[in-house]
Design an enzyme around this catalytic site. Sequence first.
Site, PDB file in Angstrom:
ATOM      1  N   GLY A  81       0.788  -1.230   0.000  1.00  0.00           N
ATOM      2  CA  GLY A  81       0.000   0.000   0.000  1.00  0.00           C
ATOM      3  C   GLY A  81       0.820   1.280   0.000  1.00  0.00           C
ATOM      4  O   GLY A  81       1.820   1.406  -0.711  1.00  0.00           O
ATOM      5  N   SER A  82       0.395   2.208   0.830  1.00  0.00           N
ATOM      6  CA  SER A  82       0.908   3.578   0.776  1.00  0.00           C
ATOM      7  C   SER A  82       2.371   3.718   1.145  1.00  0.00           C
ATOM      8  O   SER A  82       2.949   4.800   0.975  1.00  0.00           O
ATOM      9  CB  SER A  82       0.066   4.473   1.689  1.00  0.00           C
ATOM     10  N   THR A  83       3.004   2.671   1.666  1.00  0.00           N
ATOM     11  CA  THR A  83       4.437   2.759   1.923  1.00  0.00           C
ATOM     12  C   THR A  83       5.221   2.945   0.627  1.00  0.00           C
ATOM     13  O   THR A  83       6.376   3.366   0.651  1.00  0.00           O
ATOM     14  CB  THR A  83       4.954   1.495   2.637  1.00  0.00           C
ATOM     15  N   PHE A  84       4.593   2.655  -0.535  1.00  0.00           N
ATOM     16  CA  PHE A  84       5.240   2.849  -1.828  1.00  0.00           C
ATOM     17  C   PHE A  84       5.215   4.308  -2.270  1.00  0.00           C
ATOM     18  O   PHE A  84       5.981   4.698  -3.161  1.00  0.00           O
ATOM     19  CB  PHE A  84       4.557   1.983  -2.887  1.00  0.00           C
ATOM     20  N   LYS A  85       4.357   5.113  -1.700  1.00  0.00           N
ATOM     21  CA  LYS A  85       4.199   6.499  -2.173  1.00  0.00           C
ATOM     22  C   LYS A  85       5.487   7.309  -2.099  1.00  0.00           C
ATOM     23  O   LYS A  85       5.835   8.006  -3.058  1.00  0.00           O
ATOM     24  CB  LYS A  85       3.071   7.171  -1.401  1.00  0.00           C
TER      25      LYS A  85
END
Length: 582
Positions: free
Chosen positions: A297-301
């Site tokens: 999820g958002s840890t890739f942002k």
Amino acid sequence: MNALAASLAARTATPVIPAARLPGIGQRAQALLTARLRALWLLAGFVGIALIALVRIGSLGLAAQSPAQASLADALLPPRGEITDRNGAPLARAFPAYALRLNPAAMGDSGSPLVRSPAEIARELKAIFPDIDEARMARRLASGKAGYLRRRIMPEEANKVFALGEIALEIPRETDRFYPQGSLAAHVLGYVAETKERTGGQTGMERVLNDRLTDPAGRAKPVPLSIDVRVQGALEDELRRGMLATNAIGAAGVVLDVDTGEVMALASLPDFDPNAVPPSGAPNETNRVTGAVYELGSTFKPLSVAAAIDAGVVRDLGKVWDASPVSVGRRQIRDLHSHGSSMNVPQALIYSSNTVTARVGDAMGAERLRKTMIDLGMDSRPFIELPARAKPLWPGDNWSRVTNMTVSFGHGVAVTPLHLATGYAAMVNGGIWRPSTLLKLDPADVPRGRRVFKESTSSRMRQLLRMISLYGTGKSADAPGYRVGGKTGSAEKAGVGGYKKTSLVSSFAAAFPMDAPRYVVVVVVDEPKGTVASSFQRTAAFTSAPIVGRLVPRIGPILGVQPDETRDVDISDLKYLVGDAK
């Protein structure tokens, strides 16, 4: 004259008396003869004994039953080398132990191998070993089948078994593999099996180092791993606490040195005790850090934003981006919570906006983002010595527009938590990606790595990650004095027919201290539930981020990072962009 001659002739003709008849001379001759005969008999006895010995040696040699001769190395060295942590604390070693074995042939007849009944003996063994199944032991004894009943017993237990007086219950002395720290670092170490079906190291570093640990030329020298047992213990403790507090089905965590790639701690829960692995194999053997993949999820942002800054797509962090839902074909990308119709990039990271990140990824283009992810190793199995290395679920070579946009915010690609840790290490250490390792490295052995991000981009990302912990979803991970920066991620788990809205994977990827990053910490909680401890929330801000917030103050001083509230990352040039974010 004639008379004298006759007298002399008569004396000369007198017969000689036999020696036996001469008392003095006969005894000496007889004694000499007897001594000679005794010496001959004694010599014959020695020759006979020698012949018998030679015949026996020859028969043993022909039958291949000559006693085995141990080499000097086998006599002086343990059969398997020792494994230690980076500071020399023992993690796995060989030691002399006792075992309990049933030998039905010990009684020497075809009757029952036991003097008393199997039920009675099982009851007495239960008193010595409370953890055994008494009924099962009784059946095992009644079967009369030779074999081990227990592979590791203490000397005092051996004495109690001996006192039972059952000849068939043998207590052989043998060398065993012992893990002094119990279940600590179980998935790092693995275990050793000694059965007919399996021998040697089965999983973990026991398997990786099997040849080295059994080589007489090297097994005298312990093998130091990169992990620190103190950091490992703290990580497992906080993971277990967070897992139990949210009724999660599992948890995983890793602490990584950003400059060397050395793993300081790696934990997967639930775990197992390598000292008590059944013949069928260890339970909970799956290593969630390296052997399981998740959409994180958002840890890739932040990784996507770093790629966009490097590519020149994001030059002005104050630029306003459209934050309304994005329609791509039949799909619509939206934010979990709306924070207005427009945002700049720092706000998008603080509020974890899917829509802005998707638009940034779209502006960058699929090829640029895909190349960055490949440079970070996201398309390959994790780089580490462990045999359990899961293959990522990778979108392939040709990304569609929607794939590119979803990957930018951590969907459509599934990787291990270790992938994420090495990616964050490259993002904050100046832009250099290095493979991770579980072996302690000398400074000269640290790999050069490869450049993925510009150094200026890495510096900017340290500011942005720190701002997320100060003003955004990572607030609960901020530990006073340790300058933690990181990003939360909450993603629904994929299932048959689509995503399961009731099953989340919550993660938090962080680094500290952000003014001069030393370590990356990644924590993943598998299917947390909303509980009182998590304010009835399942997302990462309430489940995984607090674990990091408790962990960093525990391990910081151990790793040489002292709290200092007078220092921090300078964010003065960016703080105005987030307005009144609290």
